[in-house]
Write an enzyme that holds these catalytic residues in place. Structure first.
Site, short mmCIF file in Angstrom:
data_model
loop_
_atom_site.label_atom_id
_atom_site.label_comp_id
_atom_site.label_asym_id
_atom_site.label_seq_id
_atom_site.Cartn_x
_atom_site.Cartn_y
_atom_site.Cartn_z
N TYR A 59 0.86 -1.19 0.00
CA TYR A 59 0.00 0.00 0.00
C TYR A 59 0.89 1.24 0.00
O TYR A 59 1.53 1.54 1.00
CB TYR A 59 -0.90 -0.07 1.25
CG TYR A 59 -1.84 1.08 1.51
CD1 TYR A 59 -2.12 2.06 0.57
CD2 TYR A 59 -2.50 1.16 2.74
CE1 TYR A 59 -3.02 3.09 0.85
CE2 TYR A 59 -3.40 2.18 3.03
CZ TYR A 59 -3.65 3.13 2.09
OH TYR A 59 -4.52 4.15 2.37
N LYS B 74 -1.83 -1.53 -3.72
CA LYS B 74 -2.83 -0.46 -3.74
C LYS B 74 -2.09 0.83 -4.01
O LYS B 74 -1.21 1.23 -3.22
CB LYS B 74 -3.55 -0.40 -2.38
CG LYS B 74 -4.48 0.80 -2.26
CD LYS B 74 -5.09 0.86 -0.88
CE LYS B 74 -5.93 2.11 -0.74
NZ LYS B 74 -6.32 2.38 0.65
#
Ligand SMILES: O=C(O)C1=N[C@H](C(=O)O)C[C@H](O)C1
Length: 296
Positions: free
Chosen positions: A140, A168
């Site tokens: 992320y 992400k």
């Protein structure tokens, strides 16, 4: 366990509801998750940024995961359940990842270590240790929150690690995605709501989108249309969401979403734990204009 080839679609980074005294409100949480399932969300993230991970204890994460699993079982739906386990300490990230695995998480979301600004080699090692636990890791990258921007080569090295199944991307531009999709890449999920459709057009396989918890079915429609290559219709549909997305990020996420879910009767209160606090009267007024049903 979630596999690389299944990392696509729209994941909701679920809210952590609190009672006015700031205790966890599991009744509201149950309703919130049920509502997302009723609207055909593709996956759930517990303890993400939107779930107010900085102020939620691991004991509370455990309760949230247990209730999520109960709701999933009751619904008969088999959706991926991802748990946020990343911290700015490798040891605690590894420990939380082990615990998430024991709780039955299908994958974990591990944010770039924030605040301590480690060197890029340290970040790669951080992800290697987390991935060695054996629970699939979604990296992320969110530089505006972590204070550290990873180089594209660092991200490629992280994605090359066994056990890391995707990333992400909340970098706020298409640059990283374009760099990654020059070659074969593991799945990239959009983490910047306003760029959702653009990122799908440039090769993202889905998104982790706080705003998808309001008008979920419209986000799902955008995703399905884009997947079928119907980009004109997807654009028209996405355009209808843009004013809402802009308002949801006008003040710190997730305060606007909590306010809306409270107006909808899904949460009993829009309470956040300090230092997060509810939205201003001004934004409440703007949201009432956008959603006339909330005006009283
Ligand atoms: O919780 C998340 O995951 C998300 N966090 C981002 C943020 O708040 O910066 C926004 C994104 O929609 C999902």
């Amino acid at each position: 366990m979630l596999q690389e080839r299944d990392l696509h679609g729209i994941y909701a980074p679920v809210i952590t509801p609190f009672l006015p005294n700031e205790e966890l409100d599991l009744d509201s949480y149950r309703k919130h998750v049920q509502e997302l399932l009723n609207h055909n969300i593709h996956g759930l993230i517990v303890n993400g940024t939107t779930g107010e991970s900085p102020t939620v204890s691991w004991e509370e994460v455990t309760q949230l995961v247990q209730v999520t699993k109960e709701v999933l079982n009751e619904s008969g739906k088999q959706l991926p359940l991802v748990v946020g386990t990343g911290t700015n300490s490798t040891a605690s990230t590894v420990k939380r990842t082990e615990l998430a695995g024991e709780l039955g998480a299908d994958a974990v979301l591990v944010v770039t270590p924030y605040y301590n600004r480690p060197p890029q080699a340290g970040v790669i090692e951080h992800y290697r240790r987390a991935a060695q636990v054996g629970v699939p890791v979604i990296a992320y990258e969110i530089p505006h929150r972590t204070g550290l921007r990873l180089a594209a080569d660092t991200i490629k090295a992280v994605l090359d690690l066994d056990g890391v199944i995707g990333i992400k991307d909340s970098t706020g531009s298409l640059d990283l995605l374009s760099e990654l999709t020059k070659g074969d890449t593991k799945p990239v999920l959009c983490g910047d709501d306003i760029l959702f459709l653009s990122m799908l057009q440039h090769g993202a396989t889905g998104g982790i989108l706080a705003s998808s918890m309001i008008q979920t079915e419209v986000f799902v429609q955008v995703y399905e249309l884009a997947k079928q290559g119907e980009f004109d219709q997807a654009q028209k549909t996405f355009d209808s969401l843009v004013p809402m997305i802009q308002k949801l990020f006008q003040e710190s996420n997730p305060a606007p979403i909590k306010w809306i879910l409270t107006q909808q009767g899904i949460l009993s209160s829009d309470t956040l734990r300090l230092p997060m606090s509810p939205i201003s009267q001004g934004l409440q007024q703007e949201l009432k204009e956008l959603f006339p049903a909330f005006a009283r």
